[in-house]
Structures are given as structure tokens and as C-alpha cells.
Design a protein around this motif. Structure first.
Motif, PDB file in Angstrom:
ATOM      1  N   LEU A   1       0.856  -1.179   0.000  1.00 56.53           N
ATOM      2  CA  LEU A   1       0.000   0.000   0.000  1.00 56.53           C
ATOM      3  C   LEU A   1       0.895   1.233   0.000  1.00 56.53           C
ATOM      4  N   ARG A   2       0.642   2.159  -0.910  1.00 51.06           N
ATOM      5  CA  ARG A   2       1.473   3.358  -0.990  1.00 51.06           C
ATOM      6  C   ARG A   2       0.964   4.409  -0.002  1.00 51.06           C
ATOM      7  N   VAL A   3       1.880   5.054   0.678  1.00 53.96           N
ATOM      8  CA  VAL A   3       1.550   6.171   1.562  1.00 53.96           C
ATOM      9  C   VAL A   3       2.534   7.299   1.286  1.00 53.96           C
ATOM     10  N   ARG A   4       2.151   8.493   1.673  1.00 50.12           N
ATOM     11  CA  ARG A   4       3.019   9.664   1.578  1.00 50.12           C
ATOM     12  C   ARG A   4       3.158  10.253   2.972  1.00 50.12           C
ATOM     13  N   VAL A   5       4.377  10.396   3.433  1.00 49.09           N
ATOM     14  CA  VAL A   5       4.652  10.815   4.805  1.00 49.09           C
ATOM     15  C   VAL A   5       5.149  12.264   4.793  1.00 49.09           C
ATOM     16  N   TYR A   6       4.495  13.091   5.595  1.00 46.80           N
ATOM     17  CA  TYR A   6       4.820  14.523   5.677  1.00 46.80           C
ATOM     18  C   TYR A   6       5.373  14.860   7.057  1.00 46.80           C
TER      19      TYR A   6
ATOM     20  N   GLY B   1      -1.635  19.673  -0.640  1.00 43.14           N
ATOM     21  CA  GLY B   1      -1.596  20.960   0.046  1.00 43.14           C
ATOM     22  C   GLY B   1      -2.236  20.902   1.421  1.00 43.14           C
ATOM     23  N   LEU B   2      -3.350  20.182   1.530  1.00 44.08           N
ATOM     24  CA  LEU B   2      -4.031  20.058   2.819  1.00 44.08           C
ATOM     25  C   LEU B   2      -3.180  19.272   3.808  1.00 44.08           C
ATOM     26  N   CYS B   3      -2.520  18.215   3.340  1.00 43.41           N
ATOM     27  CA  CYS B   3      -1.662  17.437   4.246  1.00 43.41           C
ATOM     28  C   CYS B   3      -0.457  18.238   4.701  1.00 43.41           C
ATOM     29  N   ARG B   4       0.110  19.052   3.819  1.00 46.57           N
ATOM     30  CA  ARG B   4       1.213  19.924   4.220  1.00 46.57           C
ATOM     31  C   ARG B   4       0.758  20.916   5.294  1.00 46.57           C
ATOM     32  N   GLU B   5      -0.432  21.449   5.123  1.00 49.90           N
ATOM     33  CA  GLU B   5      -0.952  22.399   6.104  1.00 49.90           C
ATOM     34  C   GLU B   5      -1.191  21.706   7.443  1.00 49.90           C
ATOM     35  N   LEU B   6      -1.703  20.487   7.402  1.00 50.84           N
ATOM     36  CA  LEU B   6      -1.984  19.763   8.639  1.00 50.84           C
ATOM     37  C   LEU B   6      -0.709  19.438   9.410  1.00 50.84           C
ATOM     38  N   THR B   7       0.363  19.049   8.723  1.00 55.39           N
ATOM     39  CA  THR B   7       1.595  18.760   9.456  1.00 55.39           C
ATOM     40  C   THR B   7       2.171  20.044  10.050  1.00 55.39           C
ATOM     41  N   HIS B   8       2.027  21.148   9.329  1.00 55.33           N
ATOM     42  CA  HIS B   8       2.517  22.428   9.854  1.00 55.33           C
ATOM     43  C   HIS B   8       1.716  22.853  11.079  1.00 55.33           C
ATOM     44  N   LEU B   9       0.394  22.736  11.016  1.00 52.76           N
ATOM     45  CA  LEU B   9      -0.456  23.242  12.094  1.00 52.76           C
ATOM     46  C   LEU B   9      -0.432  22.354  13.330  1.00 52.76           C
ATOM     47  N   THR B  10      -0.288  21.048  13.147  1.00 52.84           N
ATOM     48  CA  THR B  10      -0.369  20.127  14.287  1.00 52.84           C
ATOM     49  C   THR B  10       0.994  19.686  14.799  1.00 52.84           C
ATOM     50  N   GLY B  11       2.035  19.827  13.985  1.00 57.99           N
ATOM     51  CA  GLY B  11       3.344  19.288  14.354  1.00 57.99           C
ATOM     52  C   GLY B  11       3.396  17.778  14.272  1.00 57.99           C
ATOM     53  N   ALA B  12       2.357  17.170  13.735  1.00 63.04           N
ATOM     54  CA  ALA B  12       2.304  15.711  13.652  1.00 63.04           C
ATOM     55  C   ALA B  12       2.932  15.203  12.360  1.00 63.04           C
ATOM     56  N   LEU B  13       3.335  13.953  12.422  1.00 67.35           N
ATOM     57  CA  LEU B  13       3.713  13.198  11.247  1.00 67.35           C
ATOM     58  C   LEU B  13       2.418  12.855  10.514  1.00 67.35           C
ATOM     59  N   VAL B  14       2.222  13.360   9.304  1.00 70.84           N
ATOM     60  CA  VAL B  14       0.991  13.084   8.555  1.00 70.84           C
ATOM     61  C   VAL B  14       1.280  11.985   7.550  1.00 70.84           C
ATOM     62  N   VAL B  15       0.480  10.926   7.602  1.00 68.99           N
ATOM     63  CA  VAL B  15       0.629   9.784   6.689  1.00 68.99           C
ATOM     64  C   VAL B  15      -0.625   9.730   5.826  1.00 68.99           C
ATOM     65  N   SER B  16      -0.489  10.153   4.565  1.00 68.15           N
ATOM     66  CA  SER B  16      -1.609  10.157   3.631  1.00 68.15           C
ATOM     67  C   SER B  16      -1.644   8.809   2.909  1.00 68.15           C
ATOM     68  N   VAL B  17      -2.806   8.164   2.904  1.00 65.11           N
ATOM     69  CA  VAL B  17      -2.928   6.774   2.468  1.00 65.11           C
ATOM     70  C   VAL B  17      -3.528   6.702   1.063  1.00 65.11           C
ATOM     71  N   ASP B  18      -2.828   6.026   0.161  1.00 70.66           N
ATOM     72  CA  ASP B  18      -3.276   5.855  -1.228  1.00 70.66           C
ATOM     73  C   ASP B  18      -4.108   4.574  -1.328  1.00 70.66           C
ATOM     74  N   TYR B  19      -5.306   4.614  -0.769  1.00 71.11           N
ATOM     75  CA  TYR B  19      -6.156   3.422  -0.763  1.00 71.11           C
ATOM     76  C   TYR B  19      -6.676   3.122  -2.170  1.00 71.11           C
ATOM     77  N   ARG B  20      -7.084   1.881  -2.380  1.00 73.30           N
ATOM     78  CA  ARG B  20      -7.595   1.470  -3.685  1.00 73.30           C
ATOM     79  C   ARG B  20      -8.947   2.119  -3.979  1.00 73.30           C
ATOM     80  N   LEU B  21      -9.159   2.450  -5.251  1.00 71.82           N
ATOM     81  CA  LEU B  21     -10.351   3.161  -5.672  1.00 71.82           C
ATOM     82  C   LEU B  21     -11.336   2.238  -6.386  1.00 71.82           C
ATOM     83  N   ALA B  22     -12.620   2.561  -6.232  1.00 71.51           N
ATOM     84  CA  ALA B  22     -13.681   1.944  -7.024  1.00 71.51           C
ATOM     85  C   ALA B  22     -13.752   2.681  -8.377  1.00 71.51           C
TER      86      ALA B  22
END
Length: 309
Positions: free
Chosen positions: A59-64, A95-116
Motif C-alpha cells: 500500500l502506498r503512503v506519503r509521509v509529511y 496541500g491540505l496534508c502539508r498544512e496539517l503537518t505544519h499546524l499540528t506538528g504531527a507526522l501526517v501519513v496520507s494513504v493511497d487506498y484502492r479506488l472503485a
């Protein structure tokens, strides 16, 4: 809607087009992709793969990481993008994930789940659960995260997945996230609410016809369950859920189902943004309501993620 929101909604609707039996899904995915916003926050971004739900699958993820994200024992936010389980990608929500890591200081892991429709339910929610299992078991050694401080978040269909993965975690004995942020979540396949009738006619971007198309591809003829339509979860199951921040939009066909779900949760902060449409949070650089809602949700998430189990 506010004048600024009206102008944005009309522009998006014109570019988005109709969804129906003759829609070319590949072409629609290209149409709904977007170039990187030059105003997006700087962040350290890494694409990687993690174990998927089936043996041997990946499963592909993107870590911010922002400059404020700790190198070790960082809190983490698993993010599931919207798009009706059919459209959108890691890139559309970058862009939203970048903003979330900046605002929360958290490690943001965006998940590339399978699509219908290539992968109908329960593929997306099983991918979401696989990401949570990986985070609770391997986040510290692989990404420097703190497995005791994991929250989940998502917008629209991603909000559905965030809620559903909490239900699955409680059922299957996986450690629960410490919090869930549900932004205008999709929760009810019946499409029978007053807000669906009032705002789903095409004047406010998202339509009832869009939602029938999305649900049709996602369920592929199967009956909805609490794992695909979390509004069907029992009160007993919902009492086990982690604290939630439920964000709805005044001029959204999905508003009532989000409101009803929030009312059934034990510990919840519920905010309705006035004068805006479904999907408004992506436009935090342009809409003051989006900026305010995102900042408020980030403060709430930061507080929830600060506490260790």
C-alpha cells in the motif's frame, strides 16, 4: 452562500461536469487532478509502501513532516483523501496534508487506498485498516512516530474511511486512534435527508446525482454496512469511538448526515461552517471560513495528540 464561496462553487462545478452512466472515469480522474499550489507549505515529503491487507500486498503512503515535527516519538495523523472512493489521490490533497503537518506538528501519513470501481468496497476500508495496523505496530521504528498518539482524519469519503476504521479497530482488537477528524463525511447511502433535498440539486457543487454515482461504484450492488456507511453503526459501537471533531458545511447535501452522526457520538466537537459548500476546506487560502475551521480543528487535534495513553 457567501459571494466568494459562490464564485468558487460555480467555477468548480463547471470544471467538474456531470457524473453518470456514460462518464469516462479515467478522463474524470484527469479532470479532477490539480497542479501543486505554489502557496503550499514547505515540508519534508517521502513516498513509501507499507504492507497491505492481503498477504504480500503493498500500500502506498506519503509521509509529511514539518519543521516542527519531532524526529522521534512524533504524534501521527493518518489521512484519507476524499473523492467519492472513485476520484482524487495523494496529489490532490497534498496541500491540505502539508498544512496539517505544519499546524499540528504531527507526522501526517496520507494513504493511497484502492479506488472503485476497479476495487469496490470493502477494499478502501481494508486498506485504511491496514494503514492503522502498520502505524500501531511499526511507526516508531520505521518513521520515528509514537504509536500511542495516532489520530485519523479524512474529508468526504475519506471522513467515511476515518470513521469506519475506528469501528473496525474496536471490533478487531487493534489499538484505537486517540482522535478522529471527520470533515463533511459521507455516512449515509440512503440520500434521504432534508439537506440532500435542499442542496443536492446542482446549485452548490455536490449533487444528489453525484452521490448516487459514487455510492453505486463503491458498493457495486452490495448492501451498505456500518463499515461502508458508518451511520448504520449501533449506539453501543459508537460509544467505543475515540473523541471526534465533526466538521460540516452549511450548504452541503451531506450536512444533515454529519450532524446526525455527531449527535450520536459520546465525545465530540461539532462545527458547521456557515455559507460554504462541500469540499470547502481545500480552499483555506481563499475562504476565511476554511481557514478558521482548519485552524480550529488543528488546535483540537494538537491537544488530543499531546496526551499519551
Amino acid at each position: 452562500m457567501t459571494p466568494a464561496a459562490r464564485a468558487l462553487a460555480d467555477s468548480i462545478a463547471a470544471a467538474f461536469g456531470d457524473l453518470g452512466p456514460n462518464t469516462d472515469i479515467a478522463a474524470q480522474r484527469r479532470r479532477t487532478s490539480r497542479p501543486p499550489d505554489p502557496r503550499r507549505r514547505p515540508a519534508s515529503v517521502t513516498d513509501r509502501t507499507i504492507p497491505g491487507p492481503a498477504p504480500g500486498s503493498r500500500l502506498r503512503v506519503r509521509v509529511y513532516r514539518s519543521a516542527g515535527t519531532p524526529a522521534t516519538d512524533a504524534p501521527a495523523l493518518l489521512f484519507f483523501h476524499g473523492g467519492g472512493w472513485v476520484l482524487c489521490s495523494l496529489d490532490t490533497h497534498d496541500g491540505l496534508c502539508r498544512e496539517l503537518t505544519h499546524l499540528t506538528g504531527a507526522l501526517v501519513v496520507s494513504v493511497d487506498y484502492r479506488l472503485a470501481p476497479e476495487h469496490p468496497a470493502p477494499a478502501a476500508v481494508e486498506d485504511a485498516y491496514a494503514a492503522l495496523r502498520w502505524a500501531t505496530s511499526h511507526l516508531r521504528e520505521e518513521e520515528g512516530g509514537d504509536p500511542r498518539r495516532i489520530a485519523v482524519a479524512g474529508d468526504s469519503a475519506g471522513g467515511n474511511l476515518a470513521a469506519a476504521v475506528c469501528l473496525l479497530a474496536a471490533e478487531r482488537g487493534c489499538p484505537l486512534p486517540v482522535a478522529q477528524f471527520l470533515a463533511y463525511p459521507v455516512l449515509d447511502a440512503r440520500l434521504a435527508t432534508e439537506s440532500m433535498r435542499t442542496y443536492g440539486d446542482g446549485r452548490f457543487f455536490l449533487t444528489a446525482a453525484h452521490m448516487r454515482w459514487y455510492w453505486g461504484h463503491y458498493l457495486a450492488g452490495a448492501a451498505p454496512t456500518p463499515h461502508t456507511a458508518p451511520c448504520l453503526a449501533s449506539d453501543e459501537a459508537l460509544r467505543l469511538m475515540p473523541p471526534a471533531y465533526v466538521l460540516t458545511a452549511e450548504c452541503d447535501p451531506l450536512r444533515d448526515e454529519g450532524d446526525a452522526f455527531a449527535a450520536r457520538l459520546t465525545t465530540v466537537r461539532h462545527r458547521t461552517a456557515p455559507g460554504v459548500f462541500h469540499g470547502f476546506l481545500d480552499f483555506f487560502p481563499q475562504l476565511p471560513q476554511a481557514r478558521e475551521a482548519l485552524d480550529d480543528a488543528a488546535v483540537w487535534l494538537r491537544d488530543r495528540l499531546a496526551a499519551r495513553r
